[in-house]
Design a protein around this motif. Structure first.
Motif, PDB file in Angstrom:
ATOM      1  N   GLY A 180      -4.453   4.837   4.158  1.00 16.44           N
ATOM      2  CA  GLY A 180      -4.413   4.748   5.623  1.00 16.44           C
ATOM      3  C   GLY A 180      -5.373   3.711   6.157  1.00 16.44           C
ATOM      4  O   GLY A 180      -5.039   2.948   7.083  1.00 16.44           O
ATOM      5  N   GLU A 181      -6.595   3.658   5.590  1.00 15.65           N
ATOM      6  CA  GLU A 181      -7.569   2.656   6.041  1.00 15.65           C
ATOM      7  C   GLU A 181      -7.071   1.245   5.750  1.00 15.65           C
ATOM      8  O   GLU A 181      -7.232   0.325   6.570  1.00 15.65           O
ATOM      9  N   ALA A 182      -6.451   1.051   4.587  1.00 19.96           N
ATOM     10  CA  ALA A 182      -5.923  -0.274   4.261  1.00 19.96           C
ATOM     11  C   ALA A 182      -4.801  -0.662   5.216  1.00 19.96           C
ATOM     12  O   ALA A 182      -4.711  -1.818   5.680  1.00 19.96           O
ATOM     13  N   GLU A 222       0.823  -1.204   0.000  1.00 21.91           N
ATOM     14  CA  GLU A 222       0.000   0.000   0.000  1.00 21.91           C
ATOM     15  C   GLU A 222       0.864   1.264   0.000  1.00 21.91           C
ATOM     16  O   GLU A 222       0.624   2.223  -0.739  1.00 21.91           O
ATOM     17  N   ASP A 274      -4.531  -3.938  12.286  1.00 18.31           N
ATOM     18  CA  ASP A 274      -5.484  -4.651  13.147  1.00 18.31           C
ATOM     19  C   ASP A 274      -5.256  -6.149  13.073  1.00 18.31           C
ATOM     20  O   ASP A 274      -5.286  -6.844  14.099  1.00 18.31           O
ATOM     21  N   LEU A 280      -4.375   0.497   8.277  1.00 11.97           N
ATOM     22  CA  LEU A 280      -4.981   0.233   9.582  1.00 11.97           C
ATOM     23  C   LEU A 280      -5.594  -1.167   9.648  1.00 11.97           C
ATOM     24  O   LEU A 280      -5.524  -1.847  10.673  1.00 11.97           O
ATOM     25  N   GLY A 281      -6.203  -1.602   8.549  1.00 18.65           N
ATOM     26  CA  GLY A 281      -6.747  -2.959   8.513  1.00 18.65           C
ATOM     27  C   GLY A 281      -5.653  -3.999   8.688  1.00 18.65           C
ATOM     28  O   GLY A 281      -5.814  -4.994   9.426  1.00 18.65           O
ATOM     29  N   GLU A 291      -6.242   8.687   2.228  1.00 18.18           N
ATOM     30  CA  GLU A 291      -7.253   8.195   3.192  1.00 18.18           C
ATOM     31  C   GLU A 291      -7.498   6.712   2.997  1.00 18.18           C
ATOM     32  O   GLU A 291      -7.540   5.929   3.959  1.00 18.18           O
ATOM     33  N   GLN A 292      -7.679   6.298   1.739  1.00 13.96           N
ATOM     34  CA  GLN A 292      -7.893   4.883   1.445  1.00 13.96           C
ATOM     35  C   GLN A 292      -6.649   4.068   1.826  1.00 13.96           C
ATOM     36  O   GLN A 292      -6.759   2.968   2.376  1.00 13.96           O
TER      37      GLN A 292
END
Length: 427
Positions: free
Chosen positions: A253-255, A236, A261, A257-258, A250-251
């Motif tokens: 960062g969300e990837a 990413e 997690d 973060l997933g 933003e996308q």
């Protein structure tokens, strides 16, 4: 054998000394009987024949010495004790007397009745020494020496032959290393303790090889699963860096973060596995299984519809946090594979608290029922591990259940998978 021979020698010497002492007294008595015969026939000479004993005296009724053996001529009477009135004979041992200083003598006194008064005949001979006779002692010690020597040699040969397989087992065990666990110790032909030792050692090596192989697989799978989210995050970031101005940060960062997690969940599971493997005990408190299930269900975000059938008052002894982890893992697994509904049941059966988690998914093939509880298990088709799981949840859940003296297994169901937990209730 040396101690046994010494004990036998001591017993033999004690027995021989007793026999020799009795024989010596009998010999003295025989001499006195011959003297009595001479006295009755008025044939007492001035010098009595010693007849192989140390001393012999005949005492008149007035207490004077009538006759003595040659070594006692001109000497006083050797003893003053007399047999009691109820018998004619008495034996005594006198030590350090005037006639035999520094020596112990056996003295036999016999009363001889006569019209003029009672005569006394004293006969004496040295006490038999504790060693009886040097020749007897030499013979006994030589015999004991031969027995000990033969026993020592025979024991050396027999024990050496018996322990030869132990040497072979030790040599083989010394060659086994962490990278060569396929070696096995030789098993002797004889069905004895050494054979059982070898078979036990081989069985232990089998378990050790299996445990090490399982550990290697675990490390390999853990490394692979840890690398996957890291690779995704790197991809990413690299993709976004190729075109910094047009990248959707933003996308991205969300990837990331997933992936973080997922990485955190995996690390948490690995830490939980390490704690369980270390055998660290948890708290043991009374836990209402139904209330625990209701609390955990209330705090979860629902992905599918959950049906509750919770019986109150099912009390078990356990660690509330670890039992909550079991329920969470079972619910996570059920929700990932359910089509539309998950059923959670709590009830008491056969003195056990029972928790069932049932989903309406594709189910687990019967031949895979035990396989799914292994660490980093991967199944094909609909039950294969998706991105939401770490492959450790069910293994952790079973290990916690077994730590509470219970069981966790898959059982028959009309549709989907039915996981059943059983832990003894508290009374």
């Amino acid at each position: 054998m040396t101690l046994l021979c010494l004990a036998v020698l001591a017993t033999a010497l004690i027995g021989l000394r007793g026999l020799a002492s009795q024989y010596n007294v009998d010999r003295i008595v025989r001499v006195t009987l011959k003297t009595i015969h001479m006295l009755k026939n008025d044939q007492i000479p001035d010098v009595l024949p010693a007849q192989g004993i140390a001393g012999l005296q005949v005492i008149r009724p007035d207490g004077s010495v009538e006759s003595s053996s040659v070594l006692l001529q001109g000497k006083p009477r050797m003893a003053f004790f007399q047999p009691p009135d109820t018998t004619v004979r008495q034996d005594m041992v006198h030590c350090d007397s005037d006639l035999w200083p520094d020596q112990c003598m056996v003295i036999v006194a016999i009363r001889v009745y006569s019209p003029d008064g009672d005569y006394l005949i004293y006969a004496a001979d040295p006490v038999v020494p504790w060693y009886v006779d040097p020749r007897v002692d030499l013979l006994l010690f030589l015999g004991a020496g031969v027995i000990v020597t033969v026993t020592t040699f025979g024991t050396y040969v027999l024990v050496g032959k018996a322990l030869r397989p132990v040497d072979a087992i030790s040599e083989e065990l010394a060659t086994i290393t962490g990278s060569e666990l396929d070696h096995r110790v030789p098993v002797p032909k004889n069905h004895d303790e050494i054979r059982r030792l070898a078979e036990t050692a081989n069985a232990t090596l089998d378990r050790l090889e299996e445990a090490v192989e399982q550990q290697r697989r675990f490390a390999s799978d853990a490394s692979h699963d840890l690398r996957s989210p890291l690779t995704a995050m790197r991809a990413e970031v690299e993709s976004a860096l190729l075109d910094v101005e047009t990248a959707d940060w933003e996308q991205t960062g969300e990837a990331i973060l997933g992936s973080i997690d997922r990485l955190q969940a995996l690390v948490d599971d690995l830490l939980q596995i390490a704690r369980l493997d270390s055998g660290a005990p948890g708290r043991m408190d009374p836990v209402d299984l139904g209330q625990l299930a209701a609390t955990e269900l209330d705090r979860r975000r629902r992905r599918v519809r959950v049906i509750r059938e919770l019986q109150p008052g099912v009390i078990i002894m356990g660690d509330r946090l670890r039992l909550a982890r079991v329920l969470t893992n079972l619910l996570d697994n059920a929700e990932r594979h359910a089509n539309s509904v998950v059923i959670v049941k709590v009830y008491e059966e056969a003195l056990c608290g029972v928790l069932e988690v049932i989903d309406d998914g594709a189910g687990v093939p019967r031949d895979k029922w035990e396989h799914v509880f292994q660490r980093f298990t991967r199944l094909d088709a609909a039950r294969s591990r998706d991105a939401g799981g770490t492959g450790l949840g069910l293994a952790i859940a079973r290990q916690i259940c077994e730590g509470h003296g219970g069981t966790l297994a898959i059982e028959d169901s009309v549709k989907g998978a039915r996981f059943v937990l059983r832990i003894p209730v508290s009374r």
